[in-house]
Design an enzyme around this catalytic site. Structure first.
Site, PDB file in Angstrom:
ATOM      1  N   LEU A   1     -11.200   3.708   9.602  1.00 27.49           N
ATOM      2  CA  LEU A   1     -12.053   3.576   8.420  1.00 27.49           C
ATOM      3  C   LEU A   1     -13.483   4.065   8.687  1.00 27.49           C
ATOM      4  O   LEU A   1     -14.121   3.642   9.650  1.00 27.49           O
ATOM      5  CB  LEU A   1     -12.092   2.104   7.977  1.00 27.49           C
ATOM      6  CG  LEU A   1     -12.942   1.812   6.734  1.00 27.49           C
ATOM      7  CD1 LEU A   1     -12.284   2.373   5.490  1.00 27.49           C
ATOM      8  CD2 LEU A   1     -13.186   0.326   6.588  1.00 27.49           C
TER       9      LEU A   1
ATOM     10  N   GLU B   1     -26.999  11.159  -2.052  1.00 30.33           N
ATOM     11  CA  GLU B   1     -25.550  11.413  -2.089  1.00 30.33           C
ATOM     12  C   GLU B   1     -25.255  12.572  -3.032  1.00 30.33           C
ATOM     13  O   GLU B   1     -24.427  13.445  -2.745  1.00 30.33           O
ATOM     14  CB  GLU B   1     -24.801  10.158  -2.563  1.00 30.33           C
ATOM     15  CG  GLU B   1     -24.879   8.995  -1.600  1.00 30.33           C
ATOM     16  CD  GLU B   1     -24.026   7.808  -2.043  1.00 30.33           C
ATOM     17  OE1 GLU B   1     -22.902   8.024  -2.514  1.00 30.33           O
ATOM     18  OE2 GLU B   1     -24.493   6.656  -1.924  1.00 30.33           O
TER      19      GLU B   1
ATOM     20  N   ARG C   1       0.823  -1.216   0.000  1.00 25.47           N
ATOM     21  CA  ARG C   1       0.000   0.000   0.000  1.00 25.47           C
ATOM     22  C   ARG C   1       0.855   1.263   0.000  1.00 25.47           C
ATOM     23  O   ARG C   1       0.479   2.283  -0.567  1.00 25.47           O
ATOM     24  CB  ARG C   1      -0.891   0.038   1.247  1.00 25.47           C
ATOM     25  CG  ARG C   1      -2.063  -0.885   1.193  1.00 25.47           C
ATOM     26  CD  ARG C   1      -2.951  -0.699   2.426  1.00 25.47           C
ATOM     27  NE  ARG C   1      -3.881  -1.812   2.538  1.00 25.47           N
ATOM     28  CZ  ARG C   1      -5.030  -1.881   1.884  1.00 25.47           C
ATOM     29  NH1 ARG C   1      -5.417  -0.914   1.096  1.00 25.47           N
ATOM     30  NH2 ARG C   1      -5.823  -2.934   2.020  1.00 25.47           N
TER      31      ARG C   1
ATOM     32  N   HIS D   1     -19.960   8.170   2.378  1.00 22.59           N
ATOM     33  CA  HIS D   1     -20.180   6.764   2.711  1.00 22.59           C
ATOM     34  C   HIS D   1     -21.681   6.483   2.664  1.00 22.59           C
ATOM     35  O   HIS D   1     -22.473   7.263   3.200  1.00 22.59           O
ATOM     36  CB  HIS D   1     -19.623   6.467   4.112  1.00 22.59           C
ATOM     37  CG  HIS D   1     -19.737   5.024   4.469  1.00 22.59           C
ATOM     38  ND1 HIS D   1     -18.903   4.057   3.927  1.00 22.59           N
ATOM     39  CD2 HIS D   1     -20.594   4.367   5.281  1.00 22.59           C
ATOM     40  CE1 HIS D   1     -19.250   2.880   4.405  1.00 22.59           C
ATOM     41  NE2 HIS D   1     -20.266   3.038   5.230  1.00 22.59           N
TER      42      HIS D   1
HETATM   43  C1  GAR Z   1     -21.298   5.625  -3.753  1.00 29.35           C
HETATM   44  O1  GAR Z   1     -22.529   5.067  -3.353  1.00 29.35           O
HETATM   45  C2  GAR Z   1     -20.420   5.894  -2.544  1.00 29.35           C
HETATM   46  O2  GAR Z   1     -21.140   6.318  -1.422  1.00 29.35           O
HETATM   47  C3  GAR Z   1     -19.828   4.539  -2.318  1.00 29.35           C
HETATM   48  O3  GAR Z   1     -19.537   4.046  -3.602  1.00 29.35           O
HETATM   49  C4  GAR Z   1     -20.468   4.602  -4.539  1.00 29.35           C
HETATM   50  C5  GAR Z   1     -19.692   5.230  -5.664  1.00 29.35           C
HETATM   51  O4  GAR Z   1     -20.548   5.639  -6.696  1.00 29.35           O
HETATM   52  N1  GAR Z   1     -18.658   4.632  -1.510  1.00 29.35           N
HETATM   53  C6  GAR Z   1     -18.250   3.676  -0.679  1.00 29.35           C
HETATM   54  O5  GAR Z   1     -18.852   2.634  -0.529  1.00 29.35           O
HETATM   55  C7  GAR Z   1     -16.978   4.007   0.077  1.00 29.35           C
HETATM   56  N2  GAR Z   1     -16.667   2.973   1.011  1.00 29.35           N
HETATM   57  P1  GAR Z   1     -20.048   6.682  -7.774  1.00 29.35           P
HETATM   58  O6  GAR Z   1     -18.716   6.165  -8.321  1.00 29.35           O
HETATM   59  O7  GAR Z   1     -21.115   6.653  -8.821  1.00 29.35           O
HETATM   60  O8  GAR Z   1     -19.918   8.010  -7.104  1.00 29.35           O
END
Ligand code: GAR
Length: 195
Positions: free
Chosen positions: A144, A174, A65, A109
């Site tokens: 996290l 979101e 990483r 998230h």
């Molecule tokens: C979103 O729903 C975001 O909240 C989630 O991934 C998706 C990305 O969608 N994030 C996580 O799960 C982070 N752990 P996008 O690429 O269309 O924005």
């Protein structure tokens, strides 16, 4: 004007909403969209919007990483961001990386944190029989999906919902929440926003 770099791993729909919002009197501008996956669909969408893009394939680094992050840091530091936004970035960052951007790195998230950090948030909300679900924008700390909550938006869980239906309902929120929080954050407002 604040400079914002956005990290993505996939379609980048949240990234698109952030970039689209950063115009006019918005206190920030998008200066870079970077991904750990060169095939991430969001990279092309960012380029179409005129934002610089970069990718560093994490698979080339195995379990290292630190080496992956060192490579990812190059384009990020070159873009001189004031704020780093994780938007569907699906790699866990090391404490050293997080420290470097502490106090200026945000994440979205898909759950009402502190509920359901990690993966499969919608399946877990459904399995628990929750009446509501939602999303959270928070400052990133070394733990996290932890860190000060800057905003949340809620949706009802409806009878007959499956994971995809609930995820789609949350994603709509979101797309409202993240731009609203970033606009305030870039202006120096860190108070929590509830939509
Ligand atoms: C979103 O729903 C975001 O909240 C989630 O991934 C998706 C990305 O969608 N994030 C996580 O799960 C982070 N752990 P996008 O690429 O269309 O924005």
């Amino acid at each position: 004007m604040k400079r914002v770099a956005i990290l993505i791993s996939g379609g980048g729909s949240n990234m698109v909403k952030l970039v689209q919002d950063m115009v006019g009197d918005h206190p920030a501008r998008a200066v870079l969209v970077a991904s750990n996956d060169p095939a991430a669909k969001g990279l092309a969408r960012a380029a179409e919007m005129g934002v610089a893009v970069a990718s560093v394939d994490h698979r080339g680094f195995g379990k290292d990483r630190v080496a992956f992050e060192a490579a990812l840091l190059e384009p990020i530091l070159a873009a001189k961001p004031d704020i780093l936004c994780l938007a569907g970035f699906m790699r866990v960052l090391t404490p050293a990386f997080v420290r470097r951007f502490e106090g200026r790195m945000l994440n979205i998230h898909p759950s009402l944190l502190p509920k359901y950090p990690g993966l499969h948030t919608h399946a877990r909300a459904l399995a628990a029989g929750d009446a509501e679900a939602g999303c959270t924008v928070h400052e990133v700390t070394a733990v996290l999906d932890d860190g000060p909550i800057l905003g949340q938006a809620r949706v009802p869980v409806l009878p007959g919902d499956d994971e995809a239906a609930l995820a789609a309902r949350v994603l709509v929120q979101e797309h409202r929440l993240y731009p609203a929080v970033l606009r305030r954050y870039a202006a120096g407002l860190h108070e929590r926003l509830d939509l």
